[in-house]
Design an enzyme around this catalytic site. Structure first.
Site, PDB file in Angstrom:
ATOM      1  N   ASP A  47       0.836  -1.205   0.000  1.00  0.00           N
ATOM      2  CA  ASP A  47       0.000   0.000   0.000  1.00  0.00           C
ATOM      3  C   ASP A  47       0.871   1.254   0.000  1.00  0.00           C
ATOM      4  O   ASP A  47       0.636   2.186   0.767  1.00  0.00           O
ATOM      5  CB  ASP A  47      -0.952  -0.013   1.190  1.00  0.00           C
ATOM      6  CG  ASP A  47      -2.139   0.925   0.978  1.00  0.00           C
ATOM      7  OD1 ASP A  47      -2.411   1.287  -0.188  1.00  0.00           O
ATOM      8  OD2 ASP A  47      -2.795   1.281   1.964  1.00  0.00           O
ATOM      9  N   LYS A  49       1.851   4.657  -1.088  1.00  0.00           N
ATOM     10  CA  LYS A  49       1.213   5.820  -1.707  1.00  0.00           C
ATOM     11  C   LYS A  49       1.632   7.056  -0.941  1.00  0.00           C
ATOM     12  O   LYS A  49       2.194   6.968   0.153  1.00  0.00           O
ATOM     13  CB  LYS A  49      -0.304   5.669  -1.722  1.00  0.00           C
ATOM     14  CG  LYS A  49      -0.926   5.470  -0.351  1.00  0.00           C
ATOM     15  CD  LYS A  49      -2.400   5.200  -0.479  1.00  0.00           C
ATOM     16  CE  LYS A  49      -3.012   4.883   0.877  1.00  0.00           C
ATOM     17  NZ  LYS A  49      -4.427   4.588   0.770  1.00  0.00           N
ATOM     18  N   ASN A  52       0.817   7.479   2.694  1.00  0.00           N
ATOM     19  CA  ASN A  52       1.498   6.616   3.661  1.00  0.00           C
ATOM     20  C   ASN A  52       2.975   6.953   3.821  1.00  0.00           C
ATOM     21  O   ASN A  52       3.714   6.193   4.425  1.00  0.00           O
ATOM     22  CB  ASN A  52       1.345   5.145   3.257  1.00  0.00           C
ATOM     23  CG  ASN A  52      -0.069   4.668   3.421  1.00  0.00           C
ATOM     24  OD1 ASN A  52      -0.857   5.263   4.137  1.00  0.00           O
ATOM     25  ND2 ASN A  52      -0.409   3.595   2.746  1.00  0.00           N
TER      26      ASN A  52
END
Length: 115
Positions: A47, A49, A52
Protein backbone atom coordinates in the site's frame (compact mmCIF):
# COMPACT_ATOMS: atom_id res chain seq x y z
CA UNK A 1 5.20 3.75 15.71
CA UNK A 2 6.87 6.94 16.84
CA UNK A 3 4.99 10.22 16.77
CA UNK A 4 5.68 12.09 13.54
CA UNK A 5 5.05 15.81 13.93
CA UNK A 6 5.51 16.60 10.25
CA UNK A 7 2.85 16.08 7.61
CA UNK A 8 1.97 13.57 4.99
CA UNK A 9 3.98 13.96 1.82
CA UNK A 10 0.55 14.12 0.16
CA UNK A 11 -0.20 17.46 1.85
CA UNK A 12 3.12 18.93 0.76
CA UNK A 13 2.64 17.79 -2.81
CA UNK A 14 -0.83 19.34 -2.93
CA UNK A 15 0.39 22.62 -1.38
CA UNK A 16 3.43 22.93 -3.64
CA UNK A 17 1.87 21.56 -6.80
CA UNK A 18 4.81 20.20 -8.72
CA UNK A 19 7.55 19.37 -6.25
CA UNK A 20 11.06 20.59 -7.12
CA UNK A 21 13.10 17.72 -8.54
CA UNK A 22 15.73 17.80 -5.79
CA UNK A 23 13.07 17.27 -3.09
CA UNK A 24 11.29 14.58 -5.09
CA UNK A 25 14.61 12.79 -5.64
CA UNK A 26 15.44 13.01 -1.92
CA UNK A 27 12.07 11.76 -0.63
CA UNK A 28 11.76 9.03 -3.24
CA UNK A 29 15.29 7.78 -2.51
CA UNK A 30 14.43 7.51 1.18
CA UNK A 31 11.22 5.65 0.31
CA UNK A 32 13.17 3.25 -1.92
CA UNK A 33 15.66 2.63 0.91
CA UNK A 34 12.73 1.90 3.25
CA UNK A 35 11.18 -0.51 0.73
CA UNK A 36 14.54 -2.19 0.27
CA UNK A 37 14.76 -2.66 4.05
CA UNK A 38 11.31 -4.27 4.11
CA UNK A 39 12.30 -6.42 1.14
CA UNK A 40 15.42 -7.73 2.90
CA UNK A 41 13.12 -8.84 5.74
CA UNK A 42 10.69 -10.54 3.35
CA UNK A 43 7.87 -8.02 3.73
CA UNK A 44 5.66 -6.74 0.91
CA UNK A 45 4.20 -3.35 1.88
CA UNK A 46 1.38 -3.48 -0.74
CA UNK A 47 0.00 0.00 0.00
CA UNK A 48 2.75 2.42 -0.96
CA UNK A 49 1.21 5.82 -1.71
CA UNK A 50 1.80 9.48 -0.88
CA UNK A 51 -0.65 9.31 2.01
CA UNK A 52 1.50 6.62 3.66
CA UNK A 53 4.77 8.54 3.47
CA UNK A 54 5.10 10.78 6.51
CA UNK A 55 7.63 13.60 6.84
CA UNK A 56 9.12 14.26 10.26
CA UNK A 57 10.51 17.56 11.59
CA UNK A 58 14.02 16.65 10.42
CA UNK A 59 12.86 16.26 6.82
CA UNK A 60 13.15 12.48 6.73
CA UNK A 61 10.37 10.09 5.82
CA UNK A 62 8.64 7.34 7.73
CA UNK A 63 6.41 4.79 6.07
CA UNK A 64 3.00 4.31 7.66
CA UNK A 65 0.01 1.99 7.39
CA UNK A 66 1.30 -1.54 7.44
CA UNK A 67 -2.18 -3.03 7.54
CA UNK A 68 -1.89 -4.48 4.03
CA UNK A 69 1.62 -5.93 4.52
CA UNK A 70 2.32 -9.55 3.79
CA UNK A 71 5.32 -11.69 4.52
CA UNK A 72 6.87 -13.00 1.32
CA UNK A 73 7.78 -16.66 1.41
CA UNK A 74 9.47 -18.88 -1.16
CA UNK A 75 6.29 -20.81 -2.00
CA UNK A 76 3.69 -18.18 -1.20
CA UNK A 77 1.65 -16.71 -4.01
CA UNK A 78 -0.52 -13.67 -3.48
CA UNK A 79 -3.65 -12.71 -5.34
CA UNK A 80 -5.35 -9.91 -3.50
CA UNK A 81 -6.86 -6.60 -4.41
CA UNK A 82 -5.87 -4.66 -1.29
CA UNK A 83 -4.44 -1.50 -2.86
CA UNK A 84 -5.38 2.04 -3.73
CA UNK A 85 -6.51 2.07 -7.36
CA UNK A 86 -4.12 4.65 -8.83
CA UNK A 87 -1.07 2.86 -7.41
CA UNK A 88 -1.99 -0.62 -8.64
CA UNK A 89 0.54 -2.55 -10.67
CA UNK A 90 -0.49 -4.52 -13.78
CA UNK A 91 -0.45 -7.72 -11.68
CA UNK A 92 -3.15 -6.29 -9.40
CA UNK A 93 -5.25 -4.98 -12.26
CA UNK A 94 -5.14 -8.32 -14.09
CA UNK A 95 -5.65 -10.29 -10.84
CA UNK A 96 -2.40 -12.20 -11.34
CA UNK A 97 0.01 -13.66 -8.82
CA UNK A 98 2.43 -10.96 -7.62
CA UNK A 99 5.53 -10.40 -5.48
CA UNK A 100 7.53 -7.51 -3.99
CA UNK A 101 7.76 -5.85 -7.40
CA UNK A 102 4.31 -4.33 -6.77
CA UNK A 103 5.88 -2.03 -4.15
CA UNK A 104 8.43 -0.72 -6.62
CA UNK A 105 5.72 -0.12 -9.22
CA UNK A 106 3.86 1.93 -6.60
CA UNK A 107 6.97 3.96 -5.70
CA UNK A 108 7.35 4.76 -9.39
CA UNK A 109 3.79 6.08 -9.34
CA UNK A 110 4.60 8.13 -6.22
CA UNK A 111 7.63 9.68 -7.97
CA UNK A 112 5.48 10.51 -11.00
CA UNK A 113 2.91 12.15 -8.70
CA UNK A 114 5.57 14.22 -6.93
CA UNK A 115 6.94 15.53 -10.20
Amino acid sequence: MDLVRGKYSYHYSKQMGRMPEKYARYYSSEAIIALNYLDTHGIIQRDMKLENILLNNDGHIKLADYGACREEGPDQKYRSNARTKIYKSPEFIQDLVYNKAVDFWAIGTVIFELL
